[in-house]
Scaffold this active site. Structure first.
Site, short mmCIF file in Angstrom:
data_model
loop_
_atom_site.label_atom_id
_atom_site.label_comp_id
_atom_site.label_asym_id
_atom_site.label_seq_id
_atom_site.Cartn_x
_atom_site.Cartn_y
_atom_site.Cartn_z
CE LYS A 52 44.94 54.32 -10.19
NZ LYS A 52 43.91 53.85 -11.14
CD GLN A 96 43.32 51.72 -14.27
OE1 GLN A 96 43.78 51.76 -13.16
NE2 GLN A 96 42.84 52.81 -14.87
CG ASP A 119 38.04 54.28 -7.78
OD1 ASP A 119 37.99 55.44 -7.31
OD2 ASP A 119 38.32 54.06 -8.97
#
Ligand code: NAP
Length: 279
Positions: A52, A96, A119
């Protein structure tokens, strides 16, 4: 013969469309910045975070990497998230998943500001997606929808079977398909006669976390097969070779949903940078 849904080219097209927007932001002194937080040393998570960050830098965006020790407490993690919420040079925050077991992951996700929740992990972000007006739906579900749309595949009226109900994948993609007028069945580990249900699907979304789980003889001839899985050895949740000749269209692994997920994350970060910087 199936149509191979080329995620790599869909991702390239999304990233190309970001280039001028990133330049316009830089012209006013803003570099879109994604902050990634990794807790602990899980090698797969490290790889995802590195990919990423690299993707950000390749497009001229900034990537801020926060790597915290395995022993980090929930409170310490939330403190780090709050600092990023308050930092005007950060536009997107990605924690994450998964974090070490002793951490309250839900509490940590909830600490992310809705304006930087690129996200779709907060309760509010999820709810907005469910209502159909979410700014930043979870990136993998959004990537699955982007691939279907890039190939003009019909969603309305189709029977979509989603295997998996996780908060960042199975549930939101089910709601996004429902919002596009698919008839959706959500399956999980307690579902009976899963193979029979999948056999009735026009669209199958595999989000199980088990390599080659979806079998070729479960696929209705001509069905669309979207494989969100990513397991050791670059293997998806679908038995690709077995499904290839049954499906009407199928995403490969790698170069299917994965690269579009990353491109979507970059897009959401640029969207957030514009919203936060251009009043
Ligand atoms: P997860 O949180 O482990 O959820 C897995 C889901 O699969 C759960 O809902 C579970 O049901 C269901 N399941 C497990 N065994 C099953 C069985 N035998 N039959 C039917 N359902 C079963 O996983 P996730 O985070 O959603 O990830 C799913 C996959 O997507 C993984 O391969 C992951 O690596 C991949 N992924 C890919 C990307 C990408 O960018 N391509 C991003 C995120 C994740 P229960 O709820 O009943 O336990």
């Amino acid at each position: 013969m199936s149509m191979i849904l080329d995620g790599a080219s869909v991702a390239t097209s999304i990233k190309e469309q970001l280039e001028t927007r990133i330049q316009s932001l830089k012209d006013i002194g803003v570099t879109p910045c994604l902050a990634t937080i990794l807790v602990g040393d899980d090698p797969s998570s490290e790889t995802y975070v590195r990919m990423k960050g690299n993707a950000c830098r390749r497009l001229g965006m900034e990537s801020r990497r926060i790597h915290l020790e395995e022993s980090t407490s929930t409170e310490q993690l939330i403190d780090e998230i709050r600092k990023l919420n308050e930092d005007g040079t950060v536009h997107g925050i990605l924690l994450q998943h998964p974090v070490p077991h002793h951490i309250d992951e839900r509490a940590a996700f909830e600490a992310i500001s809705i304006d930087k929740d690129v996200d779709g992990v907060t309760t509010l972000g999820f709810a907005q997606t469910a209502f159909g007006f979410g700014l930043y739906p979870s990136c993998t579900p959004a990537a699955i929808m982007a691939i279907l749309d890039a190939y003009n595949l019909q969603i309305e009226g189709k029977h979509a079977v989603v295997i998996g109900r996780s908060p960042i994948l199975g549930k939101p993609v089910s709601l996004m398909l429902l919002n596009r007028n698919a008839t959706v069945t959500i399956c999980h580990s307690k579902t009976n006669q899963l193979d029979e249900i999948v056999r009735s699907a026009d669209i199958v979304v595999a989000a199980v976390g088990k390599p080659k789980f979806v079998q070729g003889d479960w696929i209705k001839p001509g069905a669309i097969v979207m494989d969100a899985g990513y397991n050791k050895g670059n293997v998806g949740d679908v038995d690709y070779d077995a499904c290839l000749n049954k499906a009407g269209a199928i995403t490969p692994v790698p170069a299917g949903v994965g690269p579009v997920t990353i491109a979507t994350l970059l897009k959401h970060t640029v969207d957030a940078a514009e919203r936060l910087s251009i009043k």
